[in-house]
Write a protein that holds these residues in place. Sequence first.
Motif, PDB file in Angstrom:
ATOM      1  N   TYR A   1      15.886 -13.741 -19.305  1.00 19.99           N
ATOM      2  CA  TYR A   1      16.264 -12.976 -18.352  1.00 19.99           C
ATOM      3  C   TYR A   1      16.855 -11.194 -18.998  1.00 19.99           C
ATOM      4  CZ  TYR A   1      17.444 -17.937 -16.987  1.00 19.99           C
ATOM      5  OH  TYR A   1      17.296 -18.797 -16.732  1.00 19.99           O
ATOM      6  N   ARG A   2      16.834 -10.329 -17.963  1.00 17.10           N
ATOM      7  CA  ARG A   2      17.335  -9.238 -18.718  1.00 17.10           C
ATOM      8  C   ARG A   2      19.122  -8.649 -18.195  1.00 17.10           C
ATOM      9  NH1 ARG A   2      13.624  -6.055 -20.133  1.00 17.10           N
ATOM     10  NH2 ARG A   2      15.088  -4.566 -20.350  1.00 17.10           N
ATOM     11  N   LEU A   3      19.589  -7.439 -19.397  1.00 15.93           N
ATOM     12  CA  LEU A   3      21.191  -7.174 -18.652  1.00 15.93           C
ATOM     13  C   LEU A   3      21.142  -5.657 -19.022  1.00 15.93           C
ATOM     14  CD1 LEU A   3      23.689  -8.265 -19.865  1.00 15.93           C
ATOM     15  CD2 LEU A   3      23.193  -8.300 -21.884  1.00 15.93           C
ATOM     16  N   GLY A   4      21.896  -5.868 -17.817  1.00 19.76           N
ATOM     17  CA  GLY A   4      22.212  -4.517 -17.808  1.00 19.76           C
ATOM     18  C   GLY A   4      23.712  -3.984 -18.048  1.00 19.76           C
ATOM     19  N   THR A   5      23.605  -2.543 -18.474  1.00 19.27           N
ATOM     20  CA  THR A   5      25.187  -1.472 -18.598  1.00 19.27           C
ATOM     21  C   THR A   5      24.907  -0.791 -18.260  1.00 19.27           C
ATOM     22  OG1 THR A   5      27.040  -2.687 -20.455  1.00 19.27           O
ATOM     23  CG2 THR A   5      25.012  -2.119 -22.268  1.00 19.27           C
ATOM     24  N   GLN A   6      26.381   0.249 -19.072  1.00 17.89           N
ATOM     25  CA  GLN A   6      25.939   1.219 -19.823  1.00 17.89           C
ATOM     26  C   GLN A   6      25.386   2.326 -20.062  1.00 17.89           C
ATOM     27  OE1 GLN A   6      30.065   3.238 -18.400  1.00 17.89           O
ATOM     28  NE2 GLN A   6      28.757   5.077 -17.232  1.00 17.89           N
ATOM     29  N   VAL A   7      25.189   2.970 -20.720  1.00 17.78           N
ATOM     30  CA  VAL A   7      24.426   3.246 -22.066  1.00 17.78           C
ATOM     31  C   VAL A   7      25.957   4.340 -22.534  1.00 17.78           C
ATOM     32  CG1 VAL A   7      24.384   5.834 -20.627  1.00 17.78           C
ATOM     33  CG2 VAL A   7      23.123   5.505 -23.282  1.00 17.78           C
ATOM     34  N   GLY A   8      26.119   3.789 -23.929  1.00 18.15           N
ATOM     35  CA  GLY A   8      27.421   4.440 -25.003  1.00 18.15           C
ATOM     36  C   GLY A   8      28.731   3.573 -24.661  1.00 18.15           C
ATOM     37  N   THR A   9      28.433   2.360 -24.276  1.00 15.20           N
ATOM     38  CA  THR A   9      29.331   1.813 -24.002  1.00 15.20           C
ATOM     39  C   THR A   9      29.866   1.114 -25.216  1.00 15.20           C
ATOM     40  OG1 THR A   9      28.552   0.069 -22.767  1.00 15.20           O
ATOM     41  CG2 THR A   9      29.754   2.885 -21.601  1.00 15.20           C
ATOM     42  N   THR A  10      30.626   0.139 -25.024  1.00 15.78           N
ATOM     43  CA  THR A  10      31.336  -0.761 -26.195  1.00 15.78           C
ATOM     44  C   THR A  10      30.381  -2.405 -25.796  1.00 15.78           C
ATOM     45  OG1 THR A  10      33.039  -1.574 -25.556  1.00 15.78           O
ATOM     46  CG2 THR A  10      32.973  -0.518 -27.821  1.00 15.78           C
ATOM     47  N   ASN A  11      30.227  -2.403 -24.731  1.00 12.82           N
ATOM     48  CA  ASN A  11      29.820  -3.202 -23.830  1.00 12.82           C
ATOM     49  C   ASN A  11      27.656  -3.269 -23.792  1.00 12.82           C
ATOM     50  OD1 ASN A  11      31.534  -1.491 -21.647  1.00 12.82           O
ATOM     51  ND2 ASN A  11      32.044  -3.604 -20.964  1.00 12.82           N
ATOM     52  N   TYR A  12      27.533  -1.938 -24.403  1.00 14.13           N
ATOM     53  CA  TYR A  12      26.030  -1.848 -24.253  1.00 14.13           C
ATOM     54  C   TYR A  12      26.124  -2.219 -26.357  1.00 14.13           C
ATOM     55  CZ  TYR A  12      21.665   0.294 -25.696  1.00 14.13           C
ATOM     56  OH  TYR A  12      20.363   0.140 -25.773  1.00 14.13           O
ATOM     57  N   GLU A  13      26.668  -2.225 -27.050  1.00 14.11           N
ATOM     58  CA  GLU A  13      26.876  -2.549 -27.895  1.00 14.11           C
ATOM     59  C   GLU A  13      26.770  -3.558 -28.200  1.00 14.11           C
ATOM     60  OE1 GLU A  13      30.342   0.085 -30.110  1.00 14.11           O
ATOM     61  OE2 GLU A  13      28.905   1.712 -29.934  1.00 14.11           O
ATOM     62  N   LEU A  14      27.762  -4.364 -27.252  1.00 17.67           N
ATOM     63  CA  LEU A  14      27.923  -6.503 -27.392  1.00 17.67           C
ATOM     64  C   LEU A  14      26.532  -6.989 -27.239  1.00 17.67           C
ATOM     65  CD1 LEU A  14      29.560  -7.843 -28.114  1.00 17.67           C
ATOM     66  CD2 LEU A  14      30.668  -8.377 -25.985  1.00 17.67           C
ATOM     67  N   GLY A  15      25.877  -5.817 -25.727  1.00 19.84           N
ATOM     68  CA  GLY A  15      24.918  -6.639 -25.693  1.00 19.84           C
ATOM     69  C   GLY A  15      23.613  -6.258 -26.470  1.00 19.84           C
ATOM     70  N   VAL A  16      23.302  -5.200 -27.292  1.00 20.96           N
ATOM     71  CA  VAL A  16      22.380  -5.058 -28.519  1.00 20.96           C
ATOM     72  C   VAL A  16      22.761  -6.330 -29.008  1.00 20.96           C
ATOM     73  CG1 VAL A  16      21.390  -4.090 -30.309  1.00 20.96           C
ATOM     74  CG2 VAL A  16      22.030  -3.307 -28.188  1.00 20.96           C
ATOM     75  N   GLU A  17      23.814  -6.912 -29.610  1.00 22.23           N
ATOM     76  CA  GLU A  17      23.812  -7.932 -30.012  1.00 22.23           C
ATOM     77  C   GLU A  17      23.547  -9.437 -30.083  1.00 22.23           C
ATOM     78  OE1 GLU A  17      27.854  -8.309 -31.904  1.00 22.23           O
ATOM     79  OE2 GLU A  17      28.000  -6.302 -31.966  1.00 22.23           O
ATOM     80  N   LEU A  18      23.803  -9.494 -28.500  1.00 21.43           N
ATOM     81  CA  LEU A  18      24.018 -10.639 -27.805  1.00 21.43           C
ATOM     82  C   LEU A  18      21.979 -10.927 -28.187  1.00 21.43           C
ATOM     83  CD1 LEU A  18      26.486 -10.450 -25.060  1.00 21.43           C
ATOM     84  CD2 LEU A  18      26.046 -12.824 -27.117  1.00 21.43           C
ATOM     85  N   VAL A  19      21.877  -9.993 -27.117  1.00 22.23           N
ATOM     86  CA  VAL A  19      19.525 -10.113 -26.485  1.00 22.23           C
ATOM     87  C   VAL A  19      18.555  -9.495 -26.790  1.00 22.23           C
ATOM     88  CG1 VAL A  19      20.481 -11.325 -24.820  1.00 22.23           C
ATOM     89  CG2 VAL A  19      20.401  -9.153 -24.777  1.00 22.23           C
ATOM     90  N   GLY A  20      19.442  -7.907 -27.646  1.00 24.10           N
ATOM     91  CA  GLY A  20      18.631  -7.131 -28.875  1.00 24.10           C
ATOM     92  C   GLY A  20      18.636  -5.934 -27.458  1.00 24.10           C
ATOM     93  N   ASP A  21      17.815  -4.490 -27.988  1.00 24.80           N
ATOM     94  CA  ASP A  21      17.833  -3.747 -26.807  1.00 24.80           C
ATOM     95  C   ASP A  21      16.568  -3.667 -26.142  1.00 24.80           C
ATOM     96  OD1 ASP A  21      15.664  -2.956 -29.430  1.00 24.80           O
ATOM     97  OD2 ASP A  21      17.327  -1.197 -29.839  1.00 24.80           O
ATOM     98  N   GLY A  22      15.315  -4.936 -26.461  1.00 26.74           N
ATOM     99  CA  GLY A  22      13.712  -5.038 -25.490  1.00 26.74           C
ATOM    100  C   GLY A  22      14.686  -5.572 -24.504  1.00 26.74           C
ATOM    101  N   ARG A  23      15.810  -5.989 -23.768  1.00 24.69           N
ATOM    102  CA  ARG A  23      16.438  -7.018 -23.098  1.00 24.69           C
ATOM    103  C   ARG A  23      17.118  -5.658 -22.347  1.00 24.69           C
ATOM    104  NH1 ARG A  23      17.334 -12.914 -24.762  1.00 24.69           N
ATOM    105  NH2 ARG A  23      18.294 -13.154 -22.173  1.00 24.69           N
ATOM    106  N   ILE A  24      17.538  -5.217 -22.238  1.00 20.40           N
ATOM    107  CA  ILE A  24      18.511  -4.423 -21.695  1.00 20.40           C
ATOM    108  C   ILE A  24      18.166  -3.125 -21.226  1.00 20.40           C
ATOM    109  CG2 ILE A  24      20.688  -2.710 -22.540  1.00 20.40           C
ATOM    110  CD1 ILE A  24      20.983  -4.374 -24.442  1.00 20.40           C
ATOM    111  N   ASP A  25      18.536  -3.083 -20.067  1.00 23.01           N
ATOM    112  CA  ASP A  25      18.208  -1.878 -19.091  1.00 23.01           C
ATOM    113  C   ASP A  25      19.743  -1.188 -19.118  1.00 23.01           C
ATOM    114  OD1 ASP A  25      15.456  -2.564 -18.297  1.00 23.01           O
ATOM    115  OD2 ASP A  25      16.643  -3.529 -16.563  1.00 23.01           O
ATOM    116  N   ALA A  26      19.472   0.575 -19.694  1.00 20.49           N
ATOM    117  CA  ALA A  26      21.095   0.774 -19.651  1.00 20.49           C
ATOM    118  C   ALA A  26      20.988   1.836 -18.257  1.00 20.49           C
ATOM    119  CB  ALA A  26      20.600   1.411 -21.145  1.00 20.49           C
TER     120      ALA A  26
END
Length: 264
Positions: free
Chosen positions: A150-175
């Motif tokens: 699954y793909r994860l969306g969040t806002q760039v430059g936030t602690t939410n983004y940083e936590l998202g990278v820990e959870l699924v890696g930046d390859g599955r994130i749309d910022a």
Amino acid sequence: MNKTAKLVVLAAVVAIVAAACSSSSSGGDGATGDDLGGKTITVAVENAYPPYNFIPEGSTEGQGWDYDAWNEICKRLNCKAEFVEAGWPAVIDETAQGQYDTAADGISITDERKEIVDFSDPYMVIEQKLMVRGDEDRFSTVDEFVSGDYRLGTQVGTTNYELGVELVGDGRIDAFDQFGLAVQALINGDVDAVIIDDTAGQGYKGANADKVKLLDEALQSDPLGFIFPKGSDLVEPVNKVLAEMKADGTLDELANKWFVEFES
């Protein structure tokens, strides 16, 4: 939201506000002794982060928790809050450089950010959660989301983004530049979940009726604070007022207005 649920949300917000401010009690006399002499304070806001700060459709005037909080702070300190729209995450560096007197945008207090800005005492503690579409039935827990494709969306430059990278890696994130764009991508089916602060998530949920929902599981807790340029002489008087507002119930009233009534 039904009445029982509203009371549960309010109780939670009141409890975390009290915990965040309890170490700075003002003694209860309602007067900080500070007077800024009518000074104008530039307050940077994104105007795209309900219920903290946003411009309602059809209006040109900003509103939200940050607006009410800073207008009240300035009422007590004899200053005038001038709200200036600023982009995220550039607002942090711009405040550090002195372009604004302070910034209010639901900013998480982190050691990295403390290196370039000063923070107020925490005025709230939030939990990061996953927002999903209202009819989502492929997964119901964070583990199920993480283990799927699954793909994860969040806002760039936030602690939410940083936590998202820990959870699924930046390859599955749309910022996205703004959380509103991430939520819209979720509704459109371009991403499968959005990692977001629970208070902001309630704001977006209220604005989108049954289109989105928050999973119950909390991922991480973050204290929030206002930021100032290093060495700002506003930090101490603002901290006194925040403690005062906690003691006299004003923070509770703002929590009820923007995190309960706003979402209903």
